[in-house]
Design an enzyme around this catalytic site. Structure first.
Site, short mmCIF file in Angstrom:
data_model
loop_
_atom_site.label_atom_id
_atom_site.label_comp_id
_atom_site.label_asym_id
_atom_site.label_seq_id
_atom_site.Cartn_x
_atom_site.Cartn_y
_atom_site.Cartn_z
N ASP A 264 0.85 -1.20 0.00
CA ASP A 264 0.00 0.00 0.00
C ASP A 264 0.88 1.25 0.00
O ASP A 264 1.55 1.53 1.00
CB ASP A 264 -0.91 0.00 1.24
N TYR B 166 3.25 9.77 -0.64
CA TYR B 166 4.33 9.20 0.17
C TYR B 166 5.69 9.44 -0.49
O TYR B 166 6.72 9.27 0.16
CB TYR B 166 4.14 7.69 0.40
N HIS C 87 -7.23 9.67 -2.04
CA HIS C 87 -6.60 9.60 -0.72
C HIS C 87 -7.45 10.30 0.35
O HIS C 87 -7.62 9.78 1.46
CB HIS C 87 -5.20 10.22 -0.80
N LYS D 143 -2.47 5.82 -4.33
CA LYS D 143 -3.56 6.76 -4.04
C LYS D 143 -3.30 8.11 -4.68
O LYS D 143 -2.14 8.55 -4.75
CB LYS D 143 -3.71 6.97 -2.52
P1 NDP Z 1 0.72 1.37 11.97
O1 NDP Z 1 -0.45 1.20 12.87
O2 NDP Z 1 0.97 0.34 10.92
O3 NDP Z 1 1.99 1.54 12.90
C1 NDP Z 1 3.26 1.77 12.41
C2 NDP Z 1 4.15 2.14 13.57
O4 NDP Z 1 4.17 1.09 14.53
C3 NDP Z 1 5.57 2.41 13.19
O5 NDP Z 1 6.05 3.44 14.03
C4 NDP Z 1 6.29 1.09 13.49
O6 NDP Z 1 7.62 1.36 13.87
C5 NDP Z 1 5.50 0.56 14.67
N1 NDP Z 1 5.38 -0.91 14.62
C6 NDP Z 1 5.05 -1.69 13.57
N2 NDP Z 1 4.97 -2.97 13.91
C7 NDP Z 1 5.27 -3.04 15.23
C8 NDP Z 1 5.34 -4.11 16.16
N3 NDP Z 1 5.12 -5.36 15.80
N4 NDP Z 1 5.66 -3.80 17.46
C9 NDP Z 1 5.90 -2.52 17.83
N5 NDP Z 1 5.83 -1.47 16.99
C10 NDP Z 1 5.52 -1.72 15.70
O7 NDP Z 1 0.59 2.82 11.33
P2 NDP Z 1 0.66 3.46 9.87
O8 NDP Z 1 0.19 4.84 10.07
O9 NDP Z 1 1.94 3.26 9.22
O10 NDP Z 1 -0.45 2.69 9.05
C11 NDP Z 1 -0.20 1.56 8.22
C12 NDP Z 1 -0.40 1.91 6.76
O11 NDP Z 1 -1.71 2.43 6.54
C13 NDP Z 1 0.52 3.02 6.25
O12 NDP Z 1 1.85 2.59 6.05
C14 NDP Z 1 -0.21 3.39 4.98
O13 NDP Z 1 0.02 2.43 3.98
C15 NDP Z 1 -1.66 3.35 5.46
N6 NDP Z 1 -2.14 4.68 5.92
C16 NDP Z 1 -3.09 5.31 5.14
C17 NDP Z 1 -3.57 6.55 5.50
C18 NDP Z 1 -4.60 7.19 4.64
O14 NDP Z 1 -4.90 8.39 4.83
N7 NDP Z 1 -5.19 6.49 3.68
C19 NDP Z 1 -3.09 7.27 6.69
C20 NDP Z 1 -2.12 6.52 7.45
C21 NDP Z 1 -1.69 5.26 7.07
P3 NDP Z 1 8.91 0.90 13.00
O15 NDP Z 1 8.66 1.29 11.59
O16 NDP Z 1 10.02 1.66 13.65
O17 NDP Z 1 9.00 -0.59 13.19
#
Ligand code: NDP
Length: 279
Positions: A45, A50, A108, A75
């Site tokens: 995704d 991005y 988006h 998006k």
């Molecule tokens: P997430 O809920 O996926 O959380 C990501 C965060 O959690 C990062 O800081 C990561 O740190 C940490 N993390 C991931 N896995 C673990 C784990 N197993 N244990 C502890 N910490 C963990 O948030 P996102 O906002 O990234 O959402 C996921 C996806 O959703 C995005 O990448 C994007 O593709 C989409 N999205 C879409 C939006 C929209 O407006 N349409 C808005 C926001 C997100 P680290 O990387 O340091 O491991």
């Protein structure tokens, strides 16, 4: 691990678990996505905003994985809502991704206070992209119930998904239900609330009992509810952890206990789509 697929309302199928690349820096994206593909993720995704579609494309090209085995979403950027810009920037996304089609292309943000409130012509331009198969499916993101109703009433075309913020602290019930009632699957963004839910004692208790991590239990909660998720991580060990959620299940009581953590609007971590207007 075999990732289950769900069927979209247009007949195409989508892997229920993918990998998200929001906030993955462009110069680290190819390496990060390569790691995700090696672990077994086949659904990626990304988004024009991005700035890392090229990195995703590099990893896909280098992987040697058959195109039909991949599911790629991008998006439409907020500056690109005018129909001509939809078409132009969609072409650019395909070029940057190195693909002749994407599996899913989303608006988006609805931006209801921008473009004279006209997201319907944006949607109509999106739907035209499916006619030659360059977008297999089209959908929306961050659409509220009234936004969904408007595009469906005025175009007659259902979005395949609505990608919205959903995690245990923010159930986003009105938007989620408005989609599900019309056969529109929910893609739950920030599925672990960017880590905010991982210290919750209820989730911790279930994780300890099942011998799983809080992240795995939270991700499994989404799976049990039938939503699509794509957690993001820059750490290979966490990518692996987040992938290993299909060898256990939650009881209905566990699902209900996690659902009860909803804090309504207070639990929201992202912008409110009703007023978000950043172009
Ligand atoms: P997430 O809920 O996926 O959380 C990501 C965060 O959690 C990062 O800081 C990561 O740190 C940490 N993390 C991931 N896995 C673990 C784990 N197993 N244990 C502890 N910490 C963990 O948030 P996102 O906002 O990234 O959402 C996921 C996806 O959703 C995005 O990448 C994007 O593709 C989409 N999205 C879409 C939006 C929209 O407006 N349409 C808005 C926001 C997100 P680290 O990387 O340091 O491991």
């Amino acid at each position: 691990m075999t990732v289950p697929s769900l069927t979209l309302n247009d007949g195409h199928s989508i892997p229920q678990l993918g990998f998200g690349v929001f906030l993955v820096p462009p110069d680290e994206t190819a390496e990060t996505v390569t790691s995700a593909l090696e672990i077994g993720y086949r659904h990626i995704d990304t988004a024009q905003m991005y700035g890392n579609e090229k990195g995703v494309g590099e990893a896909l090209a280098a992987s040697g994985i058959e195109r039909d085995d991949l599911f790629i979403t991008t998006k439409l950027g907020n500056p690109n809502h005018k129909p001509d810009d939809v078409r132009r920037t969609f072409d650019q996304s395909l070029t940057d991704l190195g693909l002749d089609h994407v599996d899913l292309f989303l608006i988006h943000w609805p931006l209801p206070t921008q473009y004279d409130g006209d997201f319907v012509s944006t949607w109509k331009a999106m739907t035209e992209l499916t006619s030659d198969g360059r977008a297999k499916s089209v959908g929306v993101s961050n659409f509220e119930p009234d936004h969904l109703a408007k595009i469906i009433d005025e175009s007659g075309v259902l979005p395949a998904v609505n990608q919205i913020e959903v995690h245990p602290q923010f159930a986003n019930t009105a938007a989620r239900t408005a989609g599900l009632d019309r056969g529109i699957l929910t893609e739950a963004w920030s599925p672990i609330g960017r880590g905010a839910v991982l210290d919750d004692p209820t989730i911790g208790e279930i994780a300890t009992r099942l011998g799983k991590t809080p992240a795995q239990v939270t991700l499994r909660w989404h799976i049990e509810r039938g939503d699509i998720i794509f957690p993001k991580s820059m750490h290979v060990s966490r990518m692996q952890e987040n992938f290993e959620i299909f060898d256990f299940s939650l009881t209905p009581d566990d699902v209900n206990a996690i659902s009860a953590l909803d804090r309504g609007d207070e639990g929201r971590i992202g912008p409110d789509p009703k007023v978000f207007d950043r172009i």
